[in-house]
Scaffold this motif. Structure first.
Motif, PDB file in Angstrom:
ATOM      1  N   ILE A   1     -11.465   9.831 -17.039  1.00 56.89           N
ATOM      2  CA  ILE A   1     -10.685  10.102 -15.826  1.00 56.89           C
ATOM      3  C   ILE A   1     -11.573  10.718 -14.748  1.00 56.89           C
ATOM      4  CG2 ILE A   1      -8.832  11.528 -14.868  1.00 56.89           C
ATOM      5  CD1 ILE A   1      -7.360  11.173 -17.546  1.00 56.89           C
ATOM      6  N   ALA A   2     -12.442  11.657 -15.145  1.00 60.08           N
ATOM      7  CA  ALA A   2     -13.340  12.310 -14.187  1.00 60.08           C
ATOM      8  C   ALA A   2     -14.283  11.300 -13.545  1.00 60.08           C
ATOM      9  CB  ALA A   2     -14.129  13.420 -14.881  1.00 60.08           C
ATOM     10  N   LEU A   3     -14.891  10.436 -14.364  1.00 63.15           N
ATOM     11  CA  LEU A   3     -15.813   9.438 -13.839  1.00 63.15           C
ATOM     12  C   LEU A   3     -15.089   8.411 -12.974  1.00 63.15           C
ATOM     13  CD1 LEU A   3     -18.064   8.820 -16.976  1.00 63.15           C
ATOM     14  CD2 LEU A   3     -18.789   9.817 -14.791  1.00 63.15           C
TER      15      LEU A   3
ATOM     16  N   GLY B   1      -3.181  14.399  -5.876  1.00 60.75           N
ATOM     17  CA  GLY B   1      -4.263  14.331  -6.851  1.00 60.75           C
ATOM     18  C   GLY B   1      -3.874  14.954  -8.175  1.00 60.75           C
ATOM     19  N   ALA B   2      -3.186  16.091  -8.112  1.00 58.26           N
ATOM     20  CA  ALA B   2      -2.727  16.747  -9.338  1.00 58.26           C
ATOM     21  C   ALA B   2      -1.713  15.877 -10.075  1.00 58.26           C
ATOM     22  CB  ALA B   2      -2.123  18.112  -9.010  1.00 58.26           C
ATOM     23  N   LEU B   3      -0.749  15.304  -9.321  1.00 59.44           N
ATOM     24  CA  LEU B   3       0.237  14.412  -9.937  1.00 59.44           C
ATOM     25  C   LEU B   3      -0.439  13.203 -10.576  1.00 59.44           C
ATOM     26  CD1 LEU B   3       3.119  14.418  -7.284  1.00 59.44           C
ATOM     27  CD2 LEU B   3       3.284  15.214  -9.648  1.00 59.44           C
ATOM     28  N   LEU B   4      -1.433  12.657  -9.883  1.00 56.40           N
ATOM     29  CA  LEU B   4      -2.149  11.496 -10.384  1.00 56.40           C
ATOM     30  C   LEU B   4      -2.906  11.827 -11.672  1.00 56.40           C
ATOM     31  CD1 LEU B   4      -3.054   8.578  -9.996  1.00 56.40           C
ATOM     32  CD2 LEU B   4      -4.850   9.415  -8.465  1.00 56.40           C
ATOM     33  N   PHE B   5      -3.589  12.970 -11.692  1.00 56.27           N
ATOM     34  CA  PHE B   5      -4.351  13.361 -12.886  1.00 56.27           C
ATOM     35  C   PHE B   5      -3.434  13.562 -14.086  1.00 56.27           C
ATOM     36  CE2 PHE B   5      -5.525  16.961 -15.608  1.00 56.27           C
ATOM     37  CZ  PHE B   5      -6.594  16.377 -16.281  1.00 56.27           C
ATOM     38  N   PHE B   6      -2.356  14.313 -13.911  1.00 58.60           N
ATOM     39  CA  PHE B   6      -1.475  14.582 -15.041  1.00 58.60           C
ATOM     40  C   PHE B   6      -0.729  13.330 -15.490  1.00 58.60           C
ATOM     41  CE2 PHE B   6      -1.992  18.958 -13.407  1.00 58.60           C
ATOM     42  CZ  PHE B   6      -2.452  19.542 -14.583  1.00 58.60           C
ATOM     43  N   THR B   7      -0.457  12.419 -14.555  1.00 59.82           N
ATOM     44  CA  THR B   7       0.129  11.127 -14.927  1.00 59.82           C
ATOM     45  C   THR B   7      -0.806  10.358 -15.843  1.00 59.82           C
ATOM     46  OG1 THR B   7       1.420  10.945 -12.882  1.00 59.82           O
ATOM     47  CG2 THR B   7       0.918   8.901 -14.043  1.00 59.82           C
ATOM     48  N   MET B   8      -2.058  10.193 -15.395  1.00 61.49           N
ATOM     49  CA  MET B   8      -3.038   9.439 -16.178  1.00 61.49           C
ATOM     50  C   MET B   8      -3.349  10.128 -17.506  1.00 61.49           C
ATOM     51  SD  MET B   8      -3.673   6.651 -14.711  1.00 61.49           S
ATOM     52  CE  MET B   8      -3.260   5.916 -13.127  1.00 61.49           C
TER      53      MET B   8
ATOM     54  N   ALA C   1      -8.095  14.401  -8.239  1.00 64.10           N
ATOM     55  CA  ALA C   1      -7.844  13.882  -9.595  1.00 64.10           C
ATOM     56  C   ALA C   1      -9.124  13.901 -10.419  1.00 64.10           C
ATOM     57  CB  ALA C   1      -7.273  12.463  -9.528  1.00 64.10           C
ATOM     58  N   GLY C   2     -10.246  13.499  -9.796  1.00 60.44           N
ATOM     59  CA  GLY C   2     -11.524  13.537 -10.490  1.00 60.44           C
ATOM     60  C   GLY C   2     -11.952  14.952 -10.841  1.00 60.44           C
ATOM     61  N   ALA C   3     -11.697  15.898  -9.932  1.00 61.49           N
ATOM     62  CA  ALA C   3     -12.055  17.303 -10.179  1.00 61.49           C
ATOM     63  C   ALA C   3     -11.244  17.879 -11.342  1.00 61.49           C
ATOM     64  CB  ALA C   3     -11.822  18.132  -8.917  1.00 61.49           C
ATOM     65  N   TRP C   4      -9.956  17.561 -11.396  1.00 60.64           N
ATOM     66  CA  TRP C   4      -9.127  17.991 -12.527  1.00 60.64           C
ATOM     67  C   TRP C   4      -9.657  17.382 -13.832  1.00 60.64           C
ATOM     68  CZ3 TRP C   4      -5.683  21.736 -12.936  1.00 60.64           C
ATOM     69  CH2 TRP C   4      -5.006  22.191 -11.803  1.00 60.64           C
ATOM     70  N   GLY C   5     -10.045  16.112 -13.783  1.00 57.91           N
ATOM     71  CA  GLY C   5     -10.580  15.459 -14.971  1.00 57.91           C
ATOM     72  C   GLY C   5     -11.862  16.116 -15.446  1.00 57.91           C
ATOM     73  N   LEU C   6     -12.751  16.473 -14.507  1.00 63.35           N
ATOM     74  CA  LEU C   6     -14.012  17.126 -14.864  1.00 63.35           C
ATOM     75  C   LEU C   6     -13.752  18.501 -15.475  1.00 63.35           C
ATOM     76  CD1 LEU C   6     -17.087  16.810 -14.778  1.00 63.35           C
ATOM     77  CD2 LEU C   6     -17.045  17.920 -12.519  1.00 63.35           C
ATOM     78  N   LEU C   7     -12.823  19.253 -14.879  1.00 59.89           N
ATOM     79  CA  LEU C   7     -12.479  20.577 -15.398  1.00 59.89           C
ATOM     80  C   LEU C   7     -11.962  20.479 -16.832  1.00 59.89           C
ATOM     81  CD1 LEU C   7     -11.957  23.623 -15.028  1.00 59.89           C
ATOM     82  CD2 LEU C   7      -9.714  23.029 -14.057  1.00 59.89           C
TER      83      LEU C   7
END
Length: 311
Positions: free
Chosen positions: A44-46, A78-85, A190-196
């Motif tokens: 997800i981060a990449l 972005g937060a919604l997108l990250f948690f969705t994925m 979304a990428g930043a959340w994935g990296l974290l």
């Protein structure tokens, strides 16, 4: 702006959503390739990190001018997108691909249901018919056995709910702001959340094979940079319900890509499902009463021809 222009803009927006859905149908193939060498949050981060960098290069003049409001909207989406994925990717650990595909497609019905619940916006009868047909088609396309509720299934349902919220929120917040800037920013967040999360729960790394690099670049550029920005822009000119219905085409495109690249063949049941999905989208998009009238068909043909000239 006159009504014919509004109609043309909505048709173009809907076709953009179809293109986005095509990319996302291909994303299942690319995610399967990418996960051979990297973990879920890492992917997800990449994926979204590359998408953000590509989008910034193209739209950097817009990004340097973003205000606080645009930044906050981008953070929210972005937060919604990250948690969705994340819900769907993690859910795939304990459920089948068929179940995950069907359950995530519940976003198609969550959109009009949430609109009705939150905004007292009753869906049109043709939309209800289209939703029912599309859901039946998705079930025939994706379900290969009994549907057992597991943690993975629940996570996929949560992902569908979060994505329905993402569609609705996107439709509400992008009407009077720079949709492209918001689309770019949500990718970065979304990428930043994935990296974290990858640093917290995994061991982040770059893809180790050519196949994985191809998959990640395709996910980042086509399925994310073009896909999510295209969705954000198109939703300025179409409705959340139509967006959700068009997204029901995703399993159809996924099946096509699976056939082309890995030789998967659909069963008769799945072909029936694909046809039902297409008919469901058409039923929701068209005014059937006018089509049944003598001039309705002519108007439809003229509209399609008009759109072809304006591509």
């Amino acid at each position: 702006m006159n009504k014919p222009m509004d109609d043309r803009l909505q048709i173009k927006a809907d076709l953009m959503m179809v293109m986005v859905t095509l990319f996302w149908g291909a994303s299942y193939l690319f995610m399967k390739m990418g996960l051979h060498s990297i973990q879920e949050f890492n992917l997800i981060a990449l994926r979204f990190g590359i998408a953000f960098l590509v989008a910034v290069v193209v739209f950097y003049r817009r990004i340097i001018k973003v205000d606080r409001k645009t930044l906050m909207i981008g953070f929210l989406l972005g937060a919604l997108l990250f948690f969705t994925m994340s819900s769907v990717v993690v859910g795939l650990k304990t459920t089948s691909i068929s179940n995950a595909g069907f359950l995530f497609s519940l976003a198609v019905i969550f959109v009009p249901l949430l609109l009705a619940l939150l905004f007292r916006k009753k869906p049109e009868k043709k939309v209800i018919i289209g939703v029912c047909m599309s859901l039946t088609g998705i079930a025939l396309l994706t379900l290969n056995g009994a549907l057992h509720i597991t943690i993975g299934d629940l996570l996929c349902i949560l992902g569908a709910l979060l994505y329905a919220i993402h569609i609705i929120v996107t439709g509400k917040v992008t009407k009077n702001v720079d949709a492209i800037s918001i689309g770019v920013l949500q990718l970065g967040f979304a990428g930043a959340w994935g990296l974290l999360f990858s640093f917290m729960f995994e061991s982040p790394q770059l893809p180790g094979t050519t196949e994985s690099w191809i998959a990640i670049l395709a996910l980042g550029i086509f399925c994310s940079a073009i896909g999510f920005i295209g969705q954000t822009v198109a939703q300025k000119y179409t409705t959340p319900t139509r967006t959700g219905l068009i997204f029901s085409l995703e399993p159809v495109f996924a099946a096509i890509f699976a056939f082309i690249f890995v030789g998967e063949l659909l069963t008769i049941k799945q072909y029936v499902g694909a046809i039902l999905v297409l008919l469901g989208v058409l039923a929701a998009e068209m005014n059937m009463k006018k089509l049944l009238a003598g001039k309705g068909i002519v108007k439809l043909i003229n509209r399609l021809g008009e759109h072809t000239l304006h591509k």
